[in-house]
Design a protein around this motif. Structure first.
Motif, mmCIF file in Angstrom:
data_model
loop_
_atom_site.group_PDB
_atom_site.id
_atom_site.type_symbol
_atom_site.label_atom_id
_atom_site.label_comp_id
_atom_site.label_asym_id
_atom_site.label_seq_id
_atom_site.Cartn_x
_atom_site.Cartn_y
_atom_site.Cartn_z
ATOM 1 N N ALA A 46 34.549 43.444 34.458
ATOM 2 C CA ALA A 46 35.667 43.594 33.525
ATOM 3 C C ALA A 46 36.945 43.643 34.353
ATOM 4 C CB ALA A 46 35.519 44.885 32.713
ATOM 5 N N ASP A 47 38.050 43.279 33.752
ATOM 6 C CA ASP A 47 39.311 43.350 34.468
ATOM 7 C C ASP A 47 39.605 44.790 34.862
ATOM 8 O OD1 ASP A 47 39.800 40.664 34.405
ATOM 9 O OD2 ASP A 47 41.192 40.740 32.729
ATOM 10 N N GLY A 48 40.085 44.956 36.078
ATOM 11 C CA GLY A 48 40.420 46.279 36.586
ATOM 12 C C GLY A 48 41.145 46.138 37.908
ATOM 13 N N ILE A 49 41.375 47.255 38.558
ATOM 14 C CA ILE A 49 42.056 47.291 39.847
ATOM 15 C C ILE A 49 41.027 47.645 40.915
ATOM 16 C CG2 ILE A 49 43.876 48.384 41.213
ATOM 17 C CD1 ILE A 49 44.997 46.823 38.869
ATOM 18 N N CYS A 50 40.909 46.796 41.928
ATOM 19 C CA CYS A 50 39.972 47.051 43.022
ATOM 20 C C CYS A 50 40.491 48.196 43.887
ATOM 21 C CB CYS A 50 39.813 45.780 43.862
ATOM 22 S SG CYS A 50 38.762 46.010 45.317
ATOM 23 N N PHE A 51 39.621 49.093 44.282
ATOM 24 C CA PHE A 51 40.016 50.241 45.087
ATOM 25 C C PHE A 51 40.546 49.845 46.456
ATOM 26 C CE2 PHE A 51 35.828 49.509 46.746
ATOM 27 C CZ PHE A 51 35.769 50.088 48.000
ATOM 28 N N ARG A 52 40.122 48.706 46.987
ATOM 29 C CA ARG A 52 40.584 48.267 48.306
ATOM 30 C C ARG A 52 41.737 47.276 48.238
ATOM 31 N NH1 ARG A 52 36.186 46.322 52.237
ATOM 32 N NH2 ARG A 52 37.955 46.487 53.650
ATOM 33 N N HIS A 53 41.968 46.689 47.072
ATOM 34 C CA HIS A 53 42.992 45.657 46.935
ATOM 35 C C HIS A 53 43.901 45.905 45.725
ATOM 36 C CE1 HIS A 53 39.460 43.624 48.875
ATOM 37 N NE2 HIS A 53 40.395 43.481 49.798
ATOM 38 N N PRO A 54 44.461 47.098 45.592
ATOM 39 C CA PRO A 54 45.279 47.381 44.404
ATOM 40 C C PRO A 54 46.511 46.488 44.292
ATOM 41 C CG PRO A 54 45.551 49.115 46.036
ATOM 42 C CD PRO A 54 44.427 48.228 46.512
ATOM 43 N N GLU A 55 46.992 45.991 45.425
ATOM 44 C CA GLU A 55 48.175 45.139 45.410
ATOM 45 C C GLU A 55 47.929 43.801 44.711
ATOM 46 O OE1 GLU A 55 45.725 43.895 48.825
ATOM 47 O OE2 GLU A 55 46.323 45.857 48.090
ATOM 48 N N GLN A 56 46.670 43.449 44.512
ATOM 49 C CA GLN A 56 46.341 42.186 43.851
ATOM 50 C C GLN A 56 46.338 42.313 42.334
ATOM 51 O OE1 GLN A 56 42.914 40.233 45.503
ATOM 52 N NE2 GLN A 56 43.649 40.474 47.602
ATOM 53 N N MET A 69 41.999 42.082 38.174
ATOM 54 C CA MET A 69 41.059 41.028 38.555
ATOM 55 C C MET A 69 39.678 41.450 38.073
ATOM 56 S SD MET A 69 40.339 41.736 42.594
ATOM 57 C CE MET A 69 42.017 41.809 43.141
ATOM 58 N N PRO A 70 38.696 40.563 38.099
ATOM 59 C CA PRO A 70 37.345 40.971 37.719
ATOM 60 C C PRO A 70 36.830 42.037 38.693
ATOM 61 C CG PRO A 70 37.533 38.587 37.720
ATOM 62 C CD PRO A 70 38.779 39.130 38.357
ATOM 63 N N THR A 71 36.380 43.162 38.143
ATOM 64 C CA THR A 71 35.849 44.258 38.954
ATOM 65 C C THR A 71 34.614 44.837 38.272
ATOM 66 O OG1 THR A 71 37.222 45.936 37.858
ATOM 67 C CG2 THR A 71 38.132 44.931 39.858
ATOM 68 N N THR A 72 33.868 45.603 39.046
ATOM 69 C CA THR A 72 32.734 46.337 38.517
ATOM 70 C C THR A 72 32.792 47.749 39.076
ATOM 71 O OG1 THR A 72 30.341 46.241 38.122
ATOM 72 C CG2 THR A 72 31.094 45.727 40.350
ATOM 73 N N ILE A 73 32.140 48.679 38.440
ATOM 74 C CA ILE A 73 32.139 50.062 38.914
ATOM 75 C C ILE A 73 31.246 50.156 40.145
ATOM 76 C CG2 ILE A 73 31.521 52.448 38.378
ATOM 77 C CD1 ILE A 73 32.285 51.815 35.451
ATOM 78 N N VAL A 74 31.816 50.676 41.242
ATOM 79 C CA VAL A 74 31.074 50.806 42.499
ATOM 80 C C VAL A 74 30.909 52.270 42.905
ATOM 81 C CG1 VAL A 74 31.711 48.517 43.346
ATOM 82 C CG2 VAL A 74 33.162 50.481 43.891
ATOM 83 N N GLY A 75 31.413 53.178 42.095
ATOM 84 C CA GLY A 75 31.287 54.600 42.385
ATOM 85 C C GLY A 75 32.060 55.415 41.387
#
Length: 77
Positions: free
Chosen positions: A13-23, A26-32
């Motif tokens: 689902a669209d979200g903010i990646c924990f390592r790439h918030p500046e992007q 984008m498509p993301t998944t729950i990793v923790g």
């Protein structure tokens, strides 16, 4: 397994990646999940590249420990 086969094991689902918030979104998944003090638990989302990197780490760890590697479990305790 190939990259896309591994990615297909996750719900995206669209979200903010924990390592790439500046992007941005984008498509993301729950990793923790984190548990901040005085707040509700918060999901941590990762992008496709991060999930593949985490899967690579899991695969290498399983190899070193002589354990079976099964993809699709990033973020699962």
């Amino acid at each position: 397994m190939h990259r896309q086969q591994i990615l297909d094991l996750y719900e995206w689902a669209d979200g903010i990646c924990f390592r790439h918030p500046e992007q941005g979104q984008m498509p993301t998944t729950i990793v923790g999940v984190i548990h901040p003090a005085a707040e509700c638990e918060k999901p941590v989302r990762g992008c496709e590249d991060c999930v593949i990197a985490m899967e690579d780490t899991r695969r290498e760890h399983a190899r070193r420990e002589g354990e079976e590697y099964e993809p699709g479990h990033v973020g699962v305790p």
